[in-house]
Design a protein around this motif. Structure first.
Motif, PDB file in Angstrom:
ATOM      1  N   ALA A 100     -11.240   1.756   9.143  1.00  0.00           N
ATOM      2  CA  ALA A 100     -12.326   1.729  10.122  1.00  0.00           C
ATOM      3  C   ALA A 100     -13.159   0.455  10.074  1.00  0.00           C
ATOM      4  N   VAL A 101     -13.102  -0.271   8.959  1.00  0.00           N
ATOM      5  CA  VAL A 101     -13.980  -1.426   8.768  1.00  0.00           C
ATOM      6  C   VAL A 101     -13.142  -2.697   8.720  1.00  0.00           C
ATOM      7  N   ASP A 102     -13.228  -3.510   9.735  1.00  0.00           N
ATOM      8  CA  ASP A 102     -12.502  -4.781   9.753  1.00  0.00           C
ATOM      9  C   ASP A 102     -13.039  -5.701   8.666  1.00  0.00           C
ATOM     10  N   GLY A 103     -12.130  -6.413   8.020  1.00  0.00           N
ATOM     11  CA  GLY A 103     -12.533  -7.396   7.025  1.00  0.00           C
ATOM     12  C   GLY A 103     -12.871  -6.812   5.671  1.00  0.00           C
ATOM     13  N   LEU A 104     -12.511  -5.542   5.448  1.00  0.00           N
ATOM     14  CA  LEU A 104     -12.761  -4.939   4.134  1.00  0.00           C
ATOM     15  C   LEU A 104     -11.585  -5.222   3.207  1.00  0.00           C
ATOM     16  N   SER A 105     -11.862  -5.575   1.971  1.00  0.00           N
ATOM     17  CA  SER A 105     -10.817  -5.783   0.976  1.00  0.00           C
ATOM     18  C   SER A 105     -11.203  -5.099  -0.325  1.00  0.00           C
ATOM     19  N   LEU A 106     -10.207  -4.807  -1.149  1.00  0.00           N
ATOM     20  CA  LEU A 106     -10.426  -4.186  -2.462  1.00  0.00           C
ATOM     21  C   LEU A 106     -10.194  -5.227  -3.537  1.00  0.00           C
ATOM     22  N   ASP A 107     -10.976  -5.161  -4.596  1.00  0.00           N
ATOM     23  CA  ASP A 107     -10.813  -6.135  -5.670  1.00  0.00           C
ATOM     24  C   ASP A 107      -9.643  -5.810  -6.575  1.00  0.00           C
ATOM     25  N   ASP A 108      -9.134  -4.550  -6.528  1.00  0.00           N
ATOM     26  CA  ASP A 108      -8.070  -4.168  -7.464  1.00  0.00           C
ATOM     27  C   ASP A 108      -7.337  -2.950  -6.922  1.00  0.00           C
ATOM     28  N   LEU A 109      -6.035  -3.070  -6.765  1.00  0.00           N
ATOM     29  CA  LEU A 109      -5.199  -1.921  -6.429  1.00  0.00           C
ATOM     30  C   LEU A 109      -4.386  -1.440  -7.625  1.00  0.00           C
ATOM     31  N   ASN A 110      -4.340  -2.236  -8.702  1.00  0.00           N
ATOM     32  CA  ASN A 110      -3.530  -1.844  -9.852  1.00  0.00           C
ATOM     33  C   ASN A 110      -3.999  -0.539 -10.471  1.00  0.00           C
ATOM     34  N   CYS A 111      -5.293  -0.219 -10.315  1.00  0.00           N
ATOM     35  CA  CYS A 111      -5.814   1.006 -10.909  1.00  0.00           C
ATOM     36  C   CYS A 111      -5.171   2.248 -10.294  1.00  0.00           C
ATOM     37  N   THR A 112      -4.570   2.140  -9.104  1.00  0.00           N
ATOM     38  CA  THR A 112      -3.937   3.307  -8.489  1.00  0.00           C
ATOM     39  C   THR A 112      -2.689   3.746  -9.239  1.00  0.00           C
ATOM     40  N   THR A 113      -2.138   2.884 -10.110  1.00  0.00           N
ATOM     41  CA  THR A 113      -0.958   3.279 -10.890  1.00  0.00           C
ATOM     42  C   THR A 113      -1.284   4.376 -11.888  1.00  0.00           C
ATOM     43  N   LYS A 114      -2.561   4.642 -12.096  1.00  0.00           N
ATOM     44  CA  LYS A 114      -2.968   5.691 -13.034  1.00  0.00           C
ATOM     45  C   LYS A 114      -2.354   7.029 -12.666  1.00  0.00           C
ATOM     46  N   THR A 115      -2.327   7.350 -11.363  1.00  0.00           N
ATOM     47  CA  THR A 115      -1.780   8.639 -10.930  1.00  0.00           C
ATOM     48  C   THR A 115      -0.822   8.527  -9.749  1.00  0.00           C
ATOM     49  N   LEU A 116      -0.680   7.335  -9.156  1.00  0.00           N
ATOM     50  CA  LEU A 116       0.161   7.183  -7.970  1.00  0.00           C
ATOM     51  C   LEU A 116       0.733   5.769  -7.969  1.00  0.00           C
ATOM     52  N   PRO A 117       1.852   5.567  -8.681  1.00  0.00           N
ATOM     53  CA  PRO A 117       2.333   4.203  -8.940  1.00  0.00           C
ATOM     54  C   PRO A 117       2.690   3.402  -7.696  1.00  0.00           C
ATOM     55  N   ASP A 118       3.138   4.049  -6.614  1.00  0.00           N
ATOM     56  CA  ASP A 118       3.488   3.304  -5.402  1.00  0.00           C
ATOM     57  C   ASP A 118       2.473   3.548  -4.291  1.00  0.00           C
ATOM     58  N   PHE A 119       1.210   3.572  -4.638  1.00  0.00           N
ATOM     59  CA  PHE A 119       0.193   3.759  -3.605  1.00  0.00           C
ATOM     60  C   PHE A 119       0.292   2.709  -2.497  1.00  0.00           C
ATOM     61  N   PRO A 120       0.450   1.408  -2.817  1.00  0.00           N
ATOM     62  CA  PRO A 120       0.560   0.430  -1.728  1.00  0.00           C
ATOM     63  C   PRO A 120       1.746   0.702  -0.799  1.00  0.00           C
ATOM     64  N   GLY A 121       2.890   1.115  -1.362  1.00  0.00           N
ATOM     65  CA  GLY A 121       4.052   1.403  -0.538  1.00  0.00           C
ATOM     66  C   GLY A 121       3.834   2.609   0.358  1.00  0.00           C
ATOM     67  N   LEU A 122       3.226   3.663  -0.177  1.00  0.00           N
ATOM     68  CA  LEU A 122       2.941   4.848   0.624  1.00  0.00           C
ATOM     69  C   LEU A 122       1.922   4.528   1.717  1.00  0.00           C
ATOM     70  N   TRP A 123       0.947   3.676   1.397  1.00  0.00           N
ATOM     71  CA  TRP A 123      -0.056   3.322   2.390  1.00  0.00           C
ATOM     72  C   TRP A 123       0.567   2.503   3.521  1.00  0.00           C
ATOM     73  N   ALA A 124       1.506   1.623   3.171  1.00  0.00           N
ATOM     74  CA  ALA A 124       2.193   0.846   4.205  1.00  0.00           C
ATOM     75  C   ALA A 124       3.009   1.775   5.112  1.00  0.00           C
ATOM     76  N   THR A 125       3.632   2.790   4.525  1.00  0.00           N
ATOM     77  CA  THR A 125       4.348   3.783   5.344  1.00  0.00           C
ATOM     78  C   THR A 125       3.380   4.528   6.250  1.00  0.00           C
ATOM     79  N   LEU A 126       2.217   4.872   5.718  1.00  0.00           N
ATOM     80  CA  LEU A 126       1.215   5.597   6.485  1.00  0.00           C
ATOM     81  C   LEU A 126       0.834   4.849   7.762  1.00  0.00           C
ATOM     82  N   VAL A 127       0.596   3.550   7.620  1.00  0.00           N
ATOM     83  CA  VAL A 127       0.112   2.789   8.775  1.00  0.00           C
ATOM     84  C   VAL A 127       1.245   2.196   9.598  1.00  0.00           C
TER      85      VAL A 127
END
Length: 421
Positions: A391-418
């Motif tokens: 919903a927010v243009d220009g938003l970025s996250l400082d770290d996605l590696n923390c998602t490996t704690k419980t969901l190792p392919d979060f970036p891949g699943l998110w790319a599928t989502l969109v």
């Protein structure tokens, strides 16, 4: 370096996703298999940082793991447990589930983890072990040492578990292996995340453990005896699934995921929260679909049964057009980070209007702007940031590696989502 929260999308969402196995069930399944009276085969296990650390710790303590496929493993319990150094990372399940098992080993086991883990509460669990006859060095926080004597007396234990239901689950999981079993009671204020305790009790009973809980009383009696081996299939993680199912509320469209017909996870709470926030939920055999219009409805949410939803619920309410609130989650101040403080800081830095309460958040309408959303090394904060990026243009996250704690392919699943995978 900042990382984009989500690839660009065009139009409403249309996605069907397969979410990996439950972290909670995988952790309990591994531990119970290590305590069992024969080998067990677990299918559908989650392969993520927390579960890898659980597996490594149980191997240190003497259990054997044999991979039979990508998500299938045979766990062979040891004849006797061996003491050793245990790395817990940032996982509450490790720092609270494994000390009772380590007490069954002969010798000292030292527990330590990430710097942030040293701030997470563990003293009530260790006090419960002390009451059960176990000697603990430095029982206030990580690092601590469990001095195993090869056996645990058990018996009557009274603790305040208002900071985490994992204190209860941690003692229950090993209680049948204590000489006198376990008579455990919660003595404090509101007990959070009861569905997680229900999951523990259900998995123990599936393995033949006699465990009694009087309705309306926070007291459990575990009879001493063996824990039976059982081959099981791990359910998908419904809290992780909720992040993806929430996306249509922000972006419009629909998302479908697998959904068990019967579960002791907080399934009803997840779906009722998504409905309250404006989602249309459709159930069909083995799956659920959530449809949204891209408009979030304001709501007054009690998340005491599913506090892991706090971060994504706060992100959604920050996008609503009327005031909302979250209550029943004061204990999440002691999770991977102080989630209430982190949400207040990060969302307000983007223009939000959040204020902490004693046990939650008040959230007023606001227009959020571009910026960096700091995840604070917390996977649930990263999930919240990803939803906001829709919903927010220009938003970025400082770290996605923390998602490996419980969901190792979060970036891949998110790319599928969109729709760009």
């Amino acid at each position: 370096m900042t990382l984009p929260a989500a690839p660009a999308r065009s139009g409403p969402l249309r996605a069907t996703l397969v979410v990996p196995g439950s972290k909670s069930a995988t952790a309990r399944g591994y531990l119970l298999a290590a305590l069992a009276d024969a080998p067990s085969v677990l299918t559908g296990v989650l392969d993520a940082r927390d579960t890898r650390l659980m597996r490594a710790a149980l191997q240190t303590l003497g259990a054997q793991f044999t991979d039979l496929g990508p998500d299938t493993v045979r766990v062979t319990p040891p004849v006797t447990f061996t003491a050793g150094d245990i790395e817990v990372g940032l996982a509450g399940t490790l720092m609270r589930f494994l000390p009772p098992l380590a007490a069954l080993a002969q010798g000292p086991s030292r527990f330590d983890g990430d710097a942030e883990a040293r701030l997470r509460p563990v003293a009530p669990l260790l006090d419960g072990l002390r009451q059960a006859g176990v000697r603990i060095e430095h029982p206030e926080a990580l690092p601590f040492i469990v001095h195993g004597a090869g056996a645990v007396r058990g018996g009557t234990v009274r603790i305040d578990a208002s900071a985490s239901s994992q204190f209860i689950s941690g003692l229950l999981l090993s209680g049948a292996r204590f000489a006198e079993g376990l008579d455990l009671a919660h003595t404090g204020a509101t007990l959070p995340s009861r569905p997680h305790i229900a999951l523990t009790v259900a998995m123990l009973r599936e393995r033949g453990v006699t465990i009694e809980n009087t309705p309306g009383q926070d007291r459990w009696h575990v009879a001493p005896g063996p824990i039976g081996a059982r081959d099981v299939t791990i359910e998908p993680d419904l809290i992780n699934a909720a992040t993806f199912l929430a996306a249509p509320l922000v972006a419009g469209g629909s998302v479908t995921t697998a959904w068990p017909e019967h579960t002791v996870q907080a399934a009803d709470t997840v779906l009722s929260v998504l409905t309250a926030l404006g989602g249309e939920v459709t159930r069909s055999p083995g799956e659920v679909t959530v449809t949204g219009t891209g408009r979030v409805s304001a709501a007054e949410l009690d998340l005491s049964e599913a506090s892991e939803l706090t971060c994504i619920a706060a992100a959604l309410l920050a996008l609503a057009d009327a005031p909302g609130s979250i209550r029943g989650v004061g204990h999440v101040r002691g999770h991977e980070t102080d989630r209430l403080a982190a949400l207040e800081t990060e969302l307000n830095a983007l223009g939000g209007r959040l204020a902490q309460t004693a046990d939650g958040l008040r959230i007023a309408p606001a227009t959020l702007g571009a910026g960096v959303f700091h995840t604070c090394a917390d996977h649930r904060m990263a999930h919240a940031g990803a939803l906001l990026s829709l919903a927010v243009d220009g938003l970025s996250l400082d770290d996605l590696n923390c998602t490996t704690k419980t969901l190792p392919d979060f970036p891949g699943l998110w790319a599928t989502l969109v729709g760009v995978a």
